[in-house]
Write an enzyme that holds these catalytic residues in place. Structure first.
Site: not given
Ligand code: VG1
Ligand code: CO
Length: 543
Positions: A113-114, A277, A279, A281-282, A376
């Site tokens: 993801s991010h 982001d 993948d 989803d954001r 998302k």
């Molecule tokens: C983070 C964000 C959370 C989100 C998660 C996965 O988690 O705070 O809101 O759902 O990333 O998003 P954490 O545990 O680091 O706070 V993604 O876009 O990585 O699938």
């Molecule tokens: Co993501």
């Protein structure tokens, strides 16, 4: 085709976090690391022989190798059909949609993801259920338990499968089907939104910039915004998914999407700016010189979602993760919608969506989604905003100001502290926990603590309880501090401190969050004894 049973030894660290398994590429490259994990997932599922599996990914470094391993293990485990995005590209929301559309038993998304990508950066793997929803907690626990005892995996001894050409290839009793990465998703968006009206808005001169951050949404954004809606060519920037995201950190926030933030503050800025982001989803939304706070964005979506025909009569409830500000609560109250507060992570929304209790949900990290699919969905959120702008004829900043004028503004600040020593980070949380019983009634810098507790969640559908989801301190009902450890870091730990304060004084609606909340930030440092316990004095990033 020969099917081999390959002997292996378990790894002890394959525990899933907020969203799948995330590790440094160097960790994932260890012999059989990935194979063990994949086979453990299959070993935890029932009756999948002959059924369909979907594989998606964000195009990051090592995905090509990982996808081939995944396909070979899936063939050896006798799936009937494996659907893969062309060149392995399929965003998280597109994967979720494809799973449901083609009645698959689930799917893998190869993405961290991010988190940054590249040989020295991060790799990740997530599993979605047949509903296209992130694997729930009880399921991920099963995966992890299995990884601890695995002693062999199945492997189809075939050459690498060509994923560049759309079409079907057969291996034994398994068909591998390579699909257009964008088409199904783009078709679905046209069922939800009125593309004709949006197209007209662009024809009348509406302008936008979408920053795909060299990650997965590039091809989706070009097809949807430029080709189908007629946004000017070049409206989508950083549109080609690159294995290292061109060195960008694909997390849309004010720090990492700096280029877009700067572009939106130029005199020649377009009407609307957005980003997504790694993948897909954001999302992130900006007006001219006006970045929208993610929690405010959720409130705006709640306010206007039922003006989009697809949602008329469907919006009965909304959900937000606990650290997401209470801006949406006011809208829910006014509209008579049920409101649910869940732990961080999309997996907690699945049961509420499935049970029809909510049609909209979101997180402060710019995750937004609805009953249309159970992940998302960044591009969907951008299309929602475009539809709202088209319907109301208002600008981004006008819409947000209306929200603030009506309910007050909930200022938010997130301070991330990267702490190399995980134990030290854990000590901050346990120290706060110990102090909790004595905090209520105490005053810090003239602010009195009125509530202090560890957030726990009881799923309204399954009644399953999830404990230890962060520490909440309230100062009156309008102000709060939240402390939790990130569940997506691949090394060390990140302490997240979320600061929220609702201000209703009309003269104070246009302040700068860093300034308005600076005393609360001091209070959070003091109460957590961060400096004493970790040696850290200031956040790694603030947003
Ligand atoms: C983070 C964000 C959370 C989100 C998660 C996965 O988690 O705070 O809101 O759902 O990333 O998003 P954490 O545990 O680091 O706070 V993604 O876009 O990585 O699938
Ligand atoms: Co993501």
């Amino acid at each position: 085709m020969e099917i081999l049973s390959v002997k292996t030894e378990p790894y002890s660290d394959q525990t899933l976090g907020t969203s799948g398994l995330r590790r440094k590429v160097s960790v994932v490259k260890q012999p059989h690391y990935l194979e063990n994990f994949i086979q453990s997932v299959f070993d935890s599922l029932d009756n999948f022989e002959g059924k369909t599996l979907v594989i998606g990914g964000d195009g990051r470094y090592y995905n090509d190798t990982a996808i081939q391993a995944l396909i070979k293990i899936a063939i050896a485990n006798q799936f009937g059909r494996i659907i893969v995005g062309q060149n392995g590209i399929l965003s998280t929301p597109a994967t979720s949609h494809v799973i449901v559309k083609y009645k698959a038993i689930g799917g893998f998304i190869l993405s961290a993801s991010h988190n940054p990508g590249g040989p020295d950066a991060d790799f990740g793997i997530k599993f979605d259920t047949e509903h296209g929803a992130p694997a729930p907690q009880d399921m991920t626990e099963k995966f992890t338990l299995r990884t601890r005892e695995i002693d062999h995996f199945w492997w189809a001894d075939i050459p690498d499968v060509n994923l560049s050409v759309i079409g079907e290839q057969t291996f034994g009793s398994t068909i591998v089907q390579v699909i257009d990465s964008v088409k199904d998703y783009a078709d679905y968006m046209q069922e939800i939104f009125d593309f004709k009206r949006l197209k007209k808005m662009f024809q009348q001169g509406f302008t936008m910039t979408f920053d795909a951050m060299n990650a997965v949404t590039g091809p989706y954004a070009v097809r949807i915004f430029e080709e189908l809606l007629g946004a000017k060519a070049g409206s989508v920037v950083h549109a080609k998914p690159l294995p290292d995201f061109g060195g960008l950190h694909p997390e849309p926030n004010l720090t990492y999407a700096k280029e877009l933030v700067n572009r939106m503050s130029e005199d020649s800025a377009p009407d609307f700016g957005a980003a997504s982001d790694g993948d897909g989803d954001r999302y992130m939304i900006l007006g001219k010189s006006f970045p929208v706070n993610p929690s405010d964005s959720l409130a705006i979506l709640a306010e206007y979602l039922d003006t989009i025909p697809f949602y008329q009569g469907k919006l009965k409830g909304v959900a937000r993760s606990m650290p997401t500000s209470f801006a949406v609560d006011d809208v829910a109250k006014k509209k008579g919608l049920a409101l649910y507060e869940t732990p961080t992570g999309w997996k907690f929304f699945g049961n509420l969506l499935n049970a029809g209790k909510i049609a909209l949900c979101g997180e402060e990290s710019f995750g937004g989604g609805s009953s249309h699919l159970q992940e998302k969905d960044g591009i969907w959120a951008v299309l929602c905003w475009l539809s709202i702008l088209e319907k109301t004829g208002k600008s981004v900043s006008e819409l947000v100001h209306e929200l603030w004028n009506q309910y007050g503004r909930v200022y938010t600040l997130l301070c991330n502290y990267d702490i190399a020593d995980k134990k030290a980070a854990e000590a901050v949380i346990s120290n706060l926990k110990e102090k909790l019983p004595h905090l209520v009634g105490q005053s810090v810098k003239d602010r009195e603590i009125t509530k202090a507790f560890v957030f726990a969640y009881t799923d309204p559908v399954t009644k399953e309880v999830t404990e230890n989801q962060g520490i909440c301190l309230y100062f009156e009902d309008t102000t709060r501090l939240i402390f939790r450890l990130s569940g997506t870091s691949s090394v060390g730990a990140t302490l997240k401190v979320y600061i929220n304060e609702r201000i209703t004084d009309e003269k104070k609606l246009n302040g700068e969050p860093f300034v308005v909340l600076s005393d609360l930030m001091q209070i959070s440092m003091e109460l957590s004894e961060l400096k004493h316990l970790t040696g850290i004095q200031k956040p790694s990033i603030m947003t």
